[in-house]
Each structure stands twice: as structure tokens, then as C-alpha cells.
Design an enzyme around this catalytic site. Structure first.
Site, PDB file in Angstrom:
ATOM      1  N   GLN A 124       0.782  -1.202   0.175  1.00  0.00           N
ATOM      2  CA  GLN A 124      -0.038   0.036   0.061  1.00  0.00           C
ATOM      3  C   GLN A 124       0.860   1.321  -0.073  1.00  0.00           C
ATOM      4  O   GLN A 124       0.841   2.058  -0.728  1.00  0.00           O
ATOM      5  CB  GLN A 124      -1.089  -0.269   1.263  1.00  0.00           C
ATOM      6  CG  GLN A 124      -2.206   0.843   1.037  1.00  0.00           C
ATOM      7  CD  GLN A 124      -2.784   0.596  -0.344  1.00  0.00           C
ATOM      8  OE1 GLN A 124      -3.150  -0.555  -0.742  1.00  0.00           O
ATOM      9  NE2 GLN A 124      -2.970   1.499  -1.294  1.00  0.00           N
ATOM     10  N   HIS A 284      -8.531   1.584   0.092  1.00  0.00           N
ATOM     11  CA  HIS A 284      -8.058   1.380  -1.276  1.00  0.00           C
ATOM     12  C   HIS A 284      -8.281  -0.095  -1.578  1.00  0.00           C
ATOM     13  O   HIS A 284      -7.752  -1.062  -0.764  1.00  0.00           O
ATOM     14  CB  HIS A 284      -6.766   1.715  -1.336  1.00  0.00           C
ATOM     15  CG  HIS A 284      -6.192   1.979  -2.825  1.00  0.00           C
ATOM     16  ND1 HIS A 284      -5.876   0.919  -3.536  1.00  0.00           N
ATOM     17  CD2 HIS A 284      -6.301   3.043  -3.611  1.00  0.00           C
ATOM     18  CE1 HIS A 284      -5.750   1.621  -4.966  1.00  0.00           C
ATOM     19  NE2 HIS A 284      -6.078   2.679  -4.775  1.00  0.00           N
ATOM     20  N   PRO A 285      -8.755  -0.461  -2.776  1.00  0.00           N
ATOM     21  CA  PRO A 285      -9.187  -1.886  -3.201  1.00  0.00           C
ATOM     22  C   PRO A 285      -7.920  -2.511  -3.752  1.00  0.00           C
ATOM     23  O   PRO A 285      -8.226  -3.737  -4.031  1.00  0.00           O
ATOM     24  CB  PRO A 285     -10.195  -1.686  -4.027  1.00  0.00           C
ATOM     25  CG  PRO A 285     -10.071  -0.297  -4.472  1.00  0.00           C
ATOM     26  CD  PRO A 285      -9.162   0.538  -3.838  1.00  0.00           C
ATOM     27  N   CYS A 286      -6.804  -2.187  -3.803  1.00  0.00           N
ATOM     28  CA  CYS A 286      -5.911  -2.787  -4.439  1.00  0.00           C
ATOM     29  C   CYS A 286      -5.423  -4.205  -3.780  1.00  0.00           C
ATOM     30  O   CYS A 286      -5.018  -5.024  -4.768  1.00  0.00           O
ATOM     31  CB  CYS A 286      -4.131  -2.211  -4.837  1.00  0.00           C
ATOM     32  SG  CYS A 286      -3.647  -1.657  -3.107  1.00  0.00           S
ATOM     33  N   ARG A 287      -5.689  -4.466  -2.742  1.00  0.00           N
ATOM     34  CA  ARG A 287      -5.245  -5.677  -2.260  1.00  0.00           C
ATOM     35  C   ARG A 287      -6.570  -6.709  -1.926  1.00  0.00           C
ATOM     36  O   ARG A 287      -6.577  -7.793  -1.592  1.00  0.00           O
ATOM     37  CB  ARG A 287      -4.580  -5.671  -1.006  1.00  0.00           C
ATOM     38  CG  ARG A 287      -3.106  -5.129  -1.175  1.00  0.00           C
ATOM     39  CD  ARG A 287      -2.120  -6.314  -1.676  1.00  0.00           C
ATOM     40  NE  ARG A 287      -1.986  -7.133  -0.747  1.00  0.00           N
ATOM     41  CZ  ARG A 287      -1.117  -8.494  -0.969  1.00  0.00           C
ATOM     42  NH1 ARG A 287      -0.844  -8.438  -2.190  1.00  0.00           N
ATOM     43  NH2 ARG A 287      -1.061  -9.229  -0.174  1.00  0.00           N
TER      44      ARG A 287
END
Lengths: 336, 349
Positions: A124, A284-287
Site C-alpha cells: 500500500q 483502497h481496493p488494490c489488495r
């Protein structure tokens, strides 16, 4: 945003392989969530911001006025333990869908989870700077106001001190008096803007919730939580909007007090909500996909058939690690 | 007032204006209202299923400007082009309101105007009670007034809420202590009540006429407010104490919420009710009846000797939102942190 525009909408299900959702599956999962937990509703949002890959009436999910009784700091030490407790408790019940205990020795889950989370943390901090930019849509909207808005003098904050007027006085024996006493040495507000003085009051505006003298009403922060579909990451995205004990919007730095320390300022940033056009804090949706993939794999290892319509229950359980004190509803109360 | 009677006190609504409403208002001010300060219909809602220990809130959101019903102009449009209808969230009821957005701070602060607007709304509610319109649609009993001044340039919003409640000349009193619904009804009646209520809430605006069945001890009859005369045709003869139920936004152990006030006024004026059982329906923890309470109240007589309320004498009303000191003062909110481009830039990580 540009990337999102050219990314084709996911059309084939990759739920089992990658932990992601198609828009149709998002609707399916949302339908089950709103059905099982009526505090969650489908919302249409601003019609001009509708996305065409979701039904008009089902643009995003929202739950309102969720109480948040304490700050994360006060339970930071317990938070991890309690999360793994939740997971393990679930495991004891054979009917449940997360059954970490049956297949795994104790503690593995906790370690795994921590690994997941630390993964989240590291990547992140690399990512946020590049992937998240605050895109204040509202700027465009508010700019022209300065020309339009002629009644206003050079930035002076209008004053209501002289408002008091005998025209509006109520002395009614049938109205329950709010027995809140003023607390003039109000420590919470000395750093906020001058408006506060207008609002008088703010009896119990300490960051801890507190009980009014007589009426037994607890003053607490509340949150509106919404879930949108993120077309780029193909996962849900969680947005938070908080209000303080006096129903005033929380400032972003105050919202960070309700996000676990591992994630505040790293996983959580501010952007404009896609369906409301207002700046919200979001996770944050990146993971999201890879964590979901792990949880799904675990589920199938334990002999449970992962169901895509239950995606959001699993997802919200995992999100509660990030916002442990916000008491939203994600209980799954049916047989699988 | 005899010894065992106490003044019944109602818990006022607190306003809860969602930030999305202010954004919407700022847009409307620029695109639609411009310099008009005419009245604008808006919609709010209140929940009767609030997390325990939260105040009763009247909530406004981004959809407050959506109409609550379609008018003829809208119906002539294609389905796709019709405006979205305002929809209250689950376990909530709609409250219609009137917005006055003033152009200047001075107009906003003009309290004689505020007083006039409050009286006007009081008259409307009173007229709806006398005409029977409020009986057909009990949501007319819970209307509000919102005065705003939007200082858009500085992202400051000033507002005042008024939710008029007609007052009796002498206060309403309670007879005896309030009791849990579970002891008011027997087990069978409770079941019968439960199953009936759920399906009726949306069509009754959360107000019911209730009667324990005379033929057996196990059923409860439910009706809409406009069926009162069918349920209690001879209430003046004092044969039996009538029962009403309403969806209560309040969670206090022995105080009802604000919407009950005008309902009681209606019952006194239209139906000469003097003694009444009130079921305050509170949907807590997934159960509509477990946390509900029953009050027995005594209503003062509010009619002239002729037995008819005089439409020309407007009753006193109260209901301006107050601050924690009980003072009627405007509230303000600064949205610089979500509107001001400079602040937004600072926050972005």
C-alpha cells in the site's frame, strides 16, 4: 480514472480463481446482503453519475447511522486478537462458512491474517502515491459560485451572535428537556474553526462518547458506509463518512481515528465518491482481490462450497479488521 | 391532574443533515433556485429502528429534492424520463418538509419571518386535521420547515429546523406507569398484532387503530387511522379505552417521540378522545414488539362548548430545534473540508 474507462467490464466469473467479481455478481451479492441485513440498501445516487454496467436502482450499497462507540486507539491492542477470535468462534460452529479451526492448527489463521495485512500495508505504501489522487469533482462545481454569489463579503464568516430574538421562544411543559449541561471548557473544539461558537452547546463533544446526565442517551459518532463496484480492481470498494456526537461531519483526520493504525493513512485515502460526487474516505481496493482469494481458498479447503452471492459477507468480515469499532451489520444468519 | 397522573413529555427530533444534502443544496442554489427564496418541497425520513441510545433523528440526504409522488406532468413522460421518487430507507417513515433557502444572511436571521413561516405550517397541519386529510394520510401530521442560508463561497451552511406540534391548552398527562407491550397483550394477541403490523406499516404511514377482539381473547384487529369510526364508534360513551399504535423514533424508556403529538391532537379534536392507550412501536434488534411500550394518556378537551373545534382559532404550536442549552438558535456547518479545493488537495495522500 482513465485506465478505468478503457478497462473492459469483467464478463466471465473469476470469483474462484482471483477473488474478483463481475458487475452481475456484485449485484447478486448485494441482493443477498440487503435481503439478509436490511440495514443495507441499494441506492441509485446522482443519476448523472450512473454507471451503465449496473442497474439504475442498484448503483451502490449504503448503510446509515452506524454507531461507532469508541476510537480505535482505545482497543488497538485488542483488535487483532478479537478478529481472530471472531474467525475462530465461527470455526467452532460446523454450520458456519469460515471454519479455520477444523483444517488448521490454532494460530495459523491469525498468522495468515497478519501476513495478509502486512502485505496490504507494504504494497500500500508503495502504491498510494501513484494510484490515488484526490480528484475533487466538487471543485468544478463550486468554482462558478464565487461569481454568482454576490451577497457575500470578503470571506467573513457570517455571525449569528445577534440572532437571539424574542420572536422564537418556546416554553412548553410537554417537551422533554434535554438535560445536557453545557461544558464550556470544550477541549475538542479549540482547534476547529470559529463556527463552533455559533453552535453554542456541544456539551459532550469529547472524542469519547458519553452519557448525558439524565436522559440516558449516548452521544456517539456514527458512520454512513457505502460500497461501490470498482471496475478497475473488479472488487467492491468501501467508503466511509462519519459524523460526530453532534451530527457534524467528521474531518478526515478525525475519521482516521476510527481506522486501525495499520491502515490509517496507508490503506485509507480521500477521493470523490463515484455516485455522489462528494469527497469520502475510502479503503483502497488494490489488495482486496488477493485477500478475498485467500479467504475463498480457505473456505474450499474446509470443504465449504464458496458462494459468490455470499462474497460481501466474507468481504465485510475482512473489512472489519480495518474499521474495528464501526458496528455495521454483516452477520450471516442462514444455513449454508 | 390527580396524584397518579404526570405530564407526558415528548422527545423532540434532532436534525441530522447528511453532508450529501448540502452538496445537493449548493447545486440547486446555482442551477435551479438562483435568487429565488420561494418554498421548495423536500423530503426527510425518520427511523423507528435506530440503534438503541441514539437520539430520534430527522434525516435529510442527497435525495431530499426528489419528489415523494409523481404529478401529472411527470406521468405523461416516458418511464425512463420520469424523475426518481424519494424512497425512505427500510424501517423509516417519510416526513414532508418545506425548504426556504434565503439569499442573504439578514433574511435568514429575520425571526419575525421565521415565526410567520412556522405559524403558516401550523395552520396547514391544523387544517389537515380538521378536514380529515391527515386521517387519510397520517404523514401530514409530521411535517417540517427548514430555513437555510448557503454561503457557498465559504462552504458554510446555516440552518434552522422547525417541526410544529400543536399544543393543548393544558398538558397531556399519563395515567399510571408505562408498560411493556408484552404485558399489555397476552401471547396470542401479541402474535396476532405482530403479524398484522408488519404488512401494514407502509400503507398506514406507521399509524394504526388497534382493538382487542371482543369475541375471543387471542386476536387483535388493526386498521388505518381513517377507519377510526368503524373501530370506536361510541368513544364518547367511555365504554372502552381505545388503542392506537404509532412507529416511534424515540428509544427512551417512558417518553414517546415527537410524531405522537399531532396524532393525539387529531384524536382529541376529531374524535373527542379523552383517554387512550398508545402503543409506541420500536423496532429494536430485529423485533418490532419486544421493545415497544404502552402509555395510557389523558387528553384535555380541546373543543368549544358546541363540541366543534374552531378552524379560525389556530392552536399554539412548538417545535423549533434547540441547541443543547434549550435555546432556539441557527446551526451551522462548514464543509470546507469536503468542498474547498485547497483543503482537498492537502488531504490527498
Amino acid at each position: 480514472k482513465t485506465v478505468e474507462k478503457v478497462t473492459p467490464t469483467l464478463s466471465t466469473s473469476k470469483f474462484l480463481d482471483e477473488g474478483v467479481l463481475t458487475p452481475e455478481e456484485f449485484v447478486q451479492a448485494g441482493d443477498l446482503l440487503t435481503h439478509m441485513c436490511p440495514t443495507w440498501t441499494w441506492e441509485s445516487g446522482d443519476p448523472s453519475r450512473n454507471v451503465n454496467f449496473l442497474p439504475k436502482e442498484k448503483q451502490f450499497l449504503l448503510t446509515r447511522n452506524v454507531p461507532c462507540y469508541s476510537r480505535v486507539k482505545s482497543l488497538e491492542n485488542e483488535s487483532r486478537a478479537s478478529i481472530s477470535d471472531i474467525l475462530q468462534l465461527e470455526g467452532e460452529d460446523d454450520e458456519e462458512w469460515v471454519a479455520p479451526k477444523s483444517g488448521n492448527p490454532d494460530g495459523v489463521i491469525e498468522q495468515d491474517l497478519q501476513k495478509d495485512m502486512s502485505g496490504l500495508k507494504v504494497s500500500q505504501s508503495n502504491n498510494t502515491t501513484t494510484t490515488t489522487t484526490t480528484k475533487p469533482t466538487t471543485i468544478d462545481n463550486t468554482k462558478p459560485t464565487s461569481d454568482d454569489d454576490d451577497e457575500d463579503e470578503d470571506g467573513d464568516i457570517p455571525d449569528m451572535e445577534d440572532f437571539q430574538d424574542d420572536n422564537l421562544v418556546e416554553d412548553d411543559p410537554s417537551t422533554l428537556k434535554s438535560n445536557q449541561q453545557t461544558n464550556n471548557n470544550n477541549n475538542n473544539n479549540n482547534n476547529s474553526n470559529n463556527n463552533v461558537s455559533l453552535e453554542s452547546s456541544t456539551g459532550n463533544a469529547n472524542s469519547n462518547s458519553s452519557v448525558g446526565d439524565d436522559d440516558n442517551i449516548l452521544r456517539t459518532r456514527t458512520y454512513d458506509i457505502s460500497i461501490t463496484y470498482d471496475k478497475y480492481y473488479q472488487t467492491p470498494r468501501v467508503w466511509l463518512f462519519g459524523y460526530d456526537e453532534n451530527r457534524k461531519p467528521l474531518k478526515p483526520e478525525e475519521i482516521f481515528e476510527d481506522i486501525s493504525e495499520d491502515h490509517a493513512h496507508k490503506t485509507v485515502t480521500i477521493d470523490s465518491h463515484p455516485h455522489l460526487g462528494i469527497s469520502f474516505a475510502y479503503i483502497h481496493p488494490c489488495r482486496h482481490a488477493s485477500v478475498m482469494k485467500k479467504l475463498i481458498t480457505k473456505q474450499s479447503e474446509n470443504g465449504k462450497e464458496p458462494r459468490v452471492d455470499q462474497y460481501l459477507f466474507l468481504f465485510l468480515k475482512f473489512i472489519s479488521v480495518v474499521i474495528p469499532t464501526i458496528e455495521y451489520d454483516f452477520t450471516l444468519e442462514f444455513d449454508t | 391532574m390527580s396524584n397518579n397522573e404526570e405530564i407526558l413529555q415528548f422527545k423532540e427530533f434532532s436534525s441530522f443533515v447528511n453532508i450529501s444534502f448540502w452538496h445537493e443544496l449548493a447545486q440547486m442554489k446555482l442551477d435551479v433556485f438562483k435568487l429565488s427564496d420561494k418554498e421548495v418541497p423536500i423530503n426527510a425520513y425518520y427511523s423507528y429502528s435506530q440503534a438503541a441510545q441514539l437520539d430520534p433523528y430527522l434525516c435529510l440526504e442527497y435525495n431530499a429534492f426528489q419528489p415523494s409522488s409523481l404529478d401529472i406532468k411527470d406521468l405523461s413522460l416516458d418511464k425512463e424520463q420520469r424523475p426518481l421518487l424519494f424512497k425512505a430507507p427500510p424501517k423509516s417513515l417519510i416526513s414532508n418538509g418545506i425548504l426556504y433557502n434565503f439569499n442573504t444572511k439578514e433574511d435568514f436571521k429575520n425571526t419575525s419571518k421565521a415565526k410567520k413561516l412556522f405559524e403558516d405550517l401550523t395552520k396547514t397541519i391544523y387544517a389537515d386535521i380538521l378536514s380529515g386529510a391527515a386521517e387519510e394520510d397520517p404523514s401530514k401530521l409530521c411535517q417540517f420547515l427548514l430555513m437555510t442560508f448557503a454561503d457557498i463561497k465559504n462552504h458554510n451552511f446555516y440552518y434552522m429546523f422547525g417541526i410544529p406540534a400543536l399544543s393543548f391548552s393544558t398538558p397531556i398527562t399519563t395515567v399510571g406507569a408505562c408498560q411493556p407491550l408484552g404485558s399489555f397483550f397476552n401471547e396470542n394477541q401479541l402474535q396476532s398484532f405482530k403479524s398484522g403490523v408488519q404488512s401494514l406499516i407502509s400503507s398506514t404511514s406507521g399509524v394504526f387503530v388497534v382493538k382487542k377482539s371482543t369475541s375471543d381473547q387471542s386476536t387483535v384487529e388493526l386498521g388505518k387511522l381513517n377507519e377510526w369510526n368503524k373501530f370506536y364508534p361510541n368513544v364518547a360513551d367511555d365504554a372502552e379505552v381505545p388503542i392506537v399504535a404509532f412507529c416511534d423514533p424515540c428509544n427512551l424508556p417512558s417518553n414517546p417521540g415527537w410524531p405522537l403529538r399531532n396524532l393525539l391532537y387529531l384524536l382529541a379534536v376529531r374524535h373527542k378522545v379523552s383517554k387512550l392507550n398508545v402503543i409506541c412501536l420500536r423496532d429494536q434488534k430485529g423485533s418490532l414488539v419486544d421493545n415497544s411500550i404502552v402509555l395510557t394518556v389523558h387528553l384535555p378537551t380541546e373543543t368549544s362548548t358546541a363540541g366543534v373545534a374552531d378552524p379560525n382559532i389556530i392552536p399554539k404550536s412548538v417545535g423549533w430545534e434547540k441547541d443543547a442549552n434549550g435555546k432556539i438558535l441557527p446551526k451551522s456547518v462548514s464543509l470546507a473540508s469536503t468542498m474547498d479545493p485547497l483543503k482537498l488537495a492537502e488531504q490527498s495522500v
